[in-house]
Design a protein around this motif. Sequence first.
Motif, PDB file in Angstrom:
ATOM      1  N   TYR A  21      13.655  36.632  -4.405  1.00  0.00           N
ATOM      2  CA  TYR A  21      14.861  37.456  -4.238  1.00  0.00           C
ATOM      3  C   TYR A  21      14.761  38.708  -5.080  1.00  0.00           C
ATOM      4  O   TYR A  21      14.053  38.726  -6.090  1.00  0.00           O
ATOM      5  CB  TYR A  21      16.108  36.705  -4.744  1.00  0.00           C
ATOM      6  CG  TYR A  21      16.410  35.417  -4.043  1.00  0.00           C
ATOM      7  CD1 TYR A  21      17.236  35.412  -2.911  1.00  0.00           C
ATOM      8  CD2 TYR A  21      15.902  34.208  -4.517  1.00  0.00           C
ATOM      9  CE1 TYR A  21      17.538  34.214  -2.279  1.00  0.00           C
ATOM     10  CE2 TYR A  21      16.197  33.006  -3.895  1.00  0.00           C
ATOM     11  CZ  TYR A  21      17.026  33.015  -2.765  1.00  0.00           C
ATOM     12  OH  TYR A  21      17.314  31.836  -2.146  1.00  0.00           O
ATOM     13  N   ASN A  60      10.330  33.827   2.367  1.00  0.00           N
ATOM     14  CA  ASN A  60      10.360  32.364   2.283  1.00  0.00           C
ATOM     15  C   ASN A  60       9.067  31.901   2.930  1.00  0.00           C
ATOM     16  O   ASN A  60       8.832  32.134   4.111  1.00  0.00           O
ATOM     17  CB  ASN A  60      11.597  31.840   3.042  1.00  0.00           C
ATOM     18  CG  ASN A  60      11.755  30.329   2.901  1.00  0.00           C
ATOM     19  OD1 ASN A  60      10.810  29.622   2.554  1.00  0.00           O
ATOM     20  ND2 ASN A  60      12.953  29.837   3.194  1.00  0.00           N
ATOM     21  N   SER A  94       8.034  29.036   3.683  1.00  0.00           N
ATOM     22  CA  SER A  94       8.077  27.824   4.492  1.00  0.00           C
ATOM     23  C   SER A  94       7.798  28.153   5.958  1.00  0.00           C
ATOM     24  O   SER A  94       8.368  29.091   6.510  1.00  0.00           O
ATOM     25  CB  SER A  94       9.440  27.165   4.359  1.00  0.00           C
ATOM     26  OG  SER A  94       9.514  26.105   5.272  1.00  0.00           O
ATOM     27  N   THR A 153      10.888  27.952   8.709  1.00  0.00           N
ATOM     28  CA  THR A 153      11.952  28.945   8.946  1.00  0.00           C
ATOM     29  C   THR A 153      11.433  30.114   9.759  1.00  0.00           C
ATOM     30  O   THR A 153      10.246  30.421   9.752  1.00  0.00           O
ATOM     31  CB  THR A 153      12.505  29.541   7.621  1.00  0.00           C
ATOM     32  OG1 THR A 153      11.469  29.495   6.662  1.00  0.00           O
ATOM     33  CG2 THR A 153      13.726  28.826   7.145  1.00  0.00           C
TER      34      THR A 153
HETATM   35  C1  LIG Z   1      13.341  28.409   3.028  1.00  0.00           C
HETATM   36  O1  LIG Z   1      12.852  27.570   4.065  1.00  0.00           O
HETATM   37  C2  LIG Z   1      13.203  26.195   3.937  1.00  0.00           C
HETATM   38  C3  LIG Z   1      12.544  25.420   5.074  1.00  0.00           C
HETATM   39  O2  LIG Z   1      12.931  25.929   6.284  1.00  0.00           O
HETATM   40  C4  LIG Z   1      14.699  26.022   3.953  1.00  0.00           C
HETATM   41  O3  LIG Z   1      15.011  24.670   3.794  1.00  0.00           O
HETATM   42  C5  LIG Z   1      15.303  26.842   2.827  1.00  0.00           C
HETATM   43  O4  LIG Z   1      16.687  26.773   2.861  1.00  0.00           O
HETATM   44  C6  LIG Z   1      14.848  28.293   2.932  1.00  0.00           C
HETATM   45  N1  LIG Z   1      15.332  28.986   1.776  1.00  0.00           N
HETATM   46  C7  LIG Z   1      15.956  30.155   1.828  1.00  0.00           C
HETATM   47  C8  LIG Z   1      16.478  30.695   0.553  1.00  0.00           C
HETATM   48  O5  LIG Z   1      16.050  30.747   2.857  1.00  0.00           O
END
Ligand SMILES: *[C@@H]1O[C@H](CO)[C@@H](O)[C@H](O)[C@H]1NC(C)=O
Length: 536
Positions: free
Chosen positions: A48, A60, A62, A65
Amino acid sequence: MTSIRSLEFLLFLLFHHVYSEKPEPVFRIQDNTIEMGYCFGADYIVVYRSSPEGDQLLGNSSADTTPVTPPADLQGRIKINKQEFLLGLQIHGLTPMDSAIYRKECWQNQTLVSQLTQQLFVCNEEIESEEIIVKEEDAGTELLCNSPSMRLEGTSVRWYHEMYPNYKLTLFLDTSVSLEPLVEELQSFVKVKDKGALLVIDNSVLKNNLHLYCFVFKGKNCLTMQNMHLPDRSENRDVFASQDERMVLHCSSEGYNQYWETPFGKFNSSDQMQNEMYITTEDKDFSLVIPKVTDEYTGEYSCISSSREMQYYLVLCPVKTSSPHQKTEFEGRNLLLNCDVDQEDQTVHWYRRLKSKKHITELIHYSSDPMVSIPEDLIDRLTASKKGSSLQISNLMMNDAGEYFCVVLRDLKILENYPVDDYTDTEDTTGGDDLSVDQYWSESERCIFKQGTILIVKDQVPGTSPRANPPAAAHIIGSAVAVIVVLLIVVIVIVIAIKRKRKNSQEQRKSDELDTQKDGSTKKDDPSTKMLTNEC
Ligand SMILES: *[C@@H]1O[C@H](CO)[C@@H](O)[C@H](O)[C@H]1NC(C)=O
Ligand SMILES: *[C@@H]1O[C@H](CO)[C@@H](O)[C@H](O)[C@H]1NC(C)=O
């Protein structure tokens, strides 16, 4: 300045940082890149940026997402790095506008496992870094912030330090706040002059691995950045050991948080060691002892602390003879040592390990660099042959007892001259070894052999070995007697000669007188008779 006070100061610097909750300052120059920390073994990283409107999500990692769309000013400049267990986020092409607070979070199993907040300053320009020169005779050292922007209206100076072991930047002077160091503890160590452009820092503080930075700011903008550092105090040494030899890698106990980094891991005390090595901790010593060197001990060893870093590279070297040659010499005599070097392209190092110096290995001669600094007690006493194949130490002292050895290395210069496509011809110059041009030459491959001599020095007590070494006084008396006898003989011979000469000339004169009286001729003027009398 007492050493206790400087220790307090160091501890202060160390803990002051550890307990501060403020964002970590990070400085970058424009157009460069910043890596927003790393997450180890985490599932994903989230970054951030703080702004007056609240936190802005930059990324992010991950995969689950949908990709994050960063704020417009950062678009196309953000990159997420994934390398097995490492996750990171980079921002490229930094501009002074990117100066802000950033937060990185590492997530694992739906929980936040670590986070880091950093305050990024992007400076316009970096001024060339400078080495801090500490003069022993002075109490303090002057540090000048060398920035052309300094003279500009409305600028201020910030000084940061960074030190062992965490090397994190800590602000200690900000002229926009005060012309005194920010914390009281520093005020007796640092004198601020010239509106903060010049600092005089107590030398007792500058002994430790310390980096200083000065930044010139105009308002919130960083104009210039300059790094000042102490000279690199790390030392590098090759250690040539032979199989089963006991080796002591010397290191004195200095600074704090001292440890040894070895091919078997990191150790700060003997208790942790699994193999036979140990650390000697008595008497300000932190040397590492290897009781029996074998192949597995070769490699890099470093002795590291807050104030020093010493590196050794342990090389296994074949020995010339299985047990070192022993030599006994008397005090005051000359010692001659030989090393069986037989080829031109070999470099010879000579070392000694004196009993009187706790068997520390010291380099005493280096054939390819006669200027190499030798121990002080050997200056004026050491002479070496041109190729280093022999070494003479004159006027032996009791303290010279110990081990002397030569290490013969292949000369690297020869290798540089190798003809690239025809190196069979050069086999002879390298002792017939089958070498290839591309072969990597590590120190162990360079070492041809090691040859040692153990020297025992005996003192000059009469009777210990009178024949081998007659005491000096007796020697002088002996020669004096001989001289007197010779002189006496000479005097006697001369006296006899003079007497005989006189006798002869008297007889001659008598006969001459007789002759003159007889025939009246002047035989006196006859040169031949004179010659005859003289020759008697
Ligand atoms: C980042 O991605 C993960 C997995 O999709 C999700 O659970 C999480 O809330 C996300 N974090 C943000 C800050 O977007
Ligand atoms: C993650 O969570 C699962 C289930 O909640 C648990 O079994 C696992 O041990 C956790 N892993 C780690 C590394 O904490």
